[in-house]
Design an enzyme around this catalytic site. Sequence first.
Site, PDB file in Angstrom:
ATOM      1  N   LYS A  26       5.003   4.302 -16.215  1.00  0.00           N
ATOM      2  CA  LYS A  26       3.848   4.496 -15.812  1.00  0.00           C
ATOM      3  C   LYS A  26       4.006   5.542 -14.701  1.00  0.00           C
ATOM      4  CE  LYS A  26       1.083   1.501 -14.159  1.00  0.00           C
ATOM      5  NZ  LYS A  26       0.092   0.435 -13.618  1.00  0.00           N
ATOM      6  N   ARG A 127      -9.273  -2.611  -3.522  1.00  0.00           N
ATOM      7  CA  ARG A 127      -7.959  -2.242  -3.095  1.00  0.00           C
ATOM      8  C   ARG A 127      -8.168  -1.493  -1.619  1.00  0.00           C
ATOM      9  NH1 ARG A 127      -3.909  -1.245  -7.755  1.00  0.00           N
ATOM     10  NH2 ARG A 127      -2.534  -1.391  -5.915  1.00  0.00           N
ATOM     11  N   GLN A 174       3.235   4.999  -2.982  1.00  0.00           N
ATOM     12  CA  GLN A 174       1.941   5.870  -3.211  1.00  0.00           C
ATOM     13  C   GLN A 174       1.258   6.638  -1.831  1.00  0.00           C
ATOM     14  OE1 GLN A 174      -0.631   2.853  -4.773  1.00  0.00           O
ATOM     15  NE2 GLN A 174       0.678   2.512  -6.593  1.00  0.00           N
ATOM     16  N   ASP A 320       6.625  -4.276  -8.007  1.00  0.00           N
ATOM     17  CA  ASP A 320       5.942  -4.448  -9.021  1.00  0.00           C
ATOM     18  C   ASP A 320       6.715  -5.418 -10.188  1.00  0.00           C
ATOM     19  OD1 ASP A 320       3.891  -2.788  -8.775  1.00  0.00           O
ATOM     20  OD2 ASP A 320       4.835  -1.190  -9.415  1.00  0.00           O
ATOM     21  N   ARG A 392       0.490  -7.925 -14.787  1.00  0.00           N
ATOM     22  CA  ARG A 392       1.668  -8.113 -14.625  1.00  0.00           C
ATOM     23  C   ARG A 392       1.727  -9.778 -14.454  1.00  0.00           C
ATOM     24  NH1 ARG A 392       4.269  -3.269 -14.486  1.00  0.00           N
ATOM     25  NH2 ARG A 392       3.321  -1.674 -13.163  1.00  0.00           N
TER      26      ARG A 392
END
Length: 442
Positions: A26, A127, A174, A320, A392
């Site tokens: 991804k 977020r 990020q 993750d 997840r």
Amino acid sequence: MSAVREDWVAARGRALSGDTGVPGDKSISHRAVMLAALADGVSRIDGFLEGEDTRATAAIFRAMGVRIDAPSESTRVVHGVGLDGLRAPASLLDCGNSGTAMRLLSGLLAGQPFDTVLGGDASLSRRPMLRVMAPLRAMGAAIDSDDGERPPLRIAGGHRLQGIRFDSPVASAQVKSAVLLAGLYAEGGTEVHEPHPTRDYTERMLSAFGWPVDYAPGMARLAGGHRLRARDIEVPGDFSSAAFLIVAATLVPGSSLVLRSVGVDPRRTGLLDALRAMGADIRERERRAGACGPLADLEVRYAPLHGIALPEALVADMIDEFPVFAIAAACAQGTTRVTGAAELRVKESDRIHAMATGLAALGADVRETPDGMVIEGGRLRAGRVDSLGDHRIAMAFAVAAQRVEGEVAIADVANVATSFPGFDALVRSLGFALERAPPISG
């Protein structure tokens, strides 16, 4: 993102066996579309993840005038418009559930001559974005939001950017990527230093597209004034998706599984080190180089696990994978301690709280801490968990169910399609007992 709620009922299946691939990475799919759109020429992307998050990114660039063809499943042909060729969109750019898209696009759009607004679904709108807004403002960007921190983000165009040295207070690929991508449009050099090394996909892919980048663990540096050149990209299998199958095969007695062409960038595979320290039997075969980092076939066999104190140095390289790691810890003998993982509280859900709550519902002895948890391994029992709409979390508890006597009801799983479309069908073919169920009431 799908507006239809879905729920699963999972139970112990058979020993996992098979030889399979997993969906495309991804993180790489996002970046491949972004950089190909800004490159000079036509790029072909094979292995593109057909997930809702990555499709949202492609739709955003189409809305800014980039032609993106889909000649076949998991293939995109991107007709780049060059660094200065994007056009003003007619409306808000919808990132769906993707924090990666929103944060990276914040950097890219900060240097455009036109205004943009970045929005997303209810989960993304909670977020924190100040972590990218602050360094972008230091570079000269004009970016704000209604409450000063959370989406939607409004980015005013026409502001000249200046390169900076940014010492990031958080270990976040990020955040690093947003600053580096803004640096493509900045005068002078842009340099990012991190408290712990994070995945280096942006650096690797900028280099693959011809932009000079200096980088090492915990540091990246580039200068403005260059061009991106179109190229073809093979997207490897997503390690974060493979992680669920790796842990399942490790936990279910008699399992033997081969996962083909999985990305094994060392900044991504901390879970392998953690599981091996717990006693897992995971072997790499046919390791080879790719434009986006190394790939390998992974052979996984059942092995009994024991608890560990997870080294904090591994946390950033498995952020993750923490939900499914927590399942492995709950099924191991002894105690597992996790510290230094506060970043998990600001993912698609508060993943520390979500995993602690869900594991407790299945009878695990687990204690939540501000930056991690303490898990006493043992037997899990049937029960009901809520994924909180976090893909997840949902997949992690589907793995847990393979070690439970009885059924595990998993609520709110529709967002699995953001990262692992077809997860339920694939894992059933490998040995899981997993079915869709009517919505769970209450």
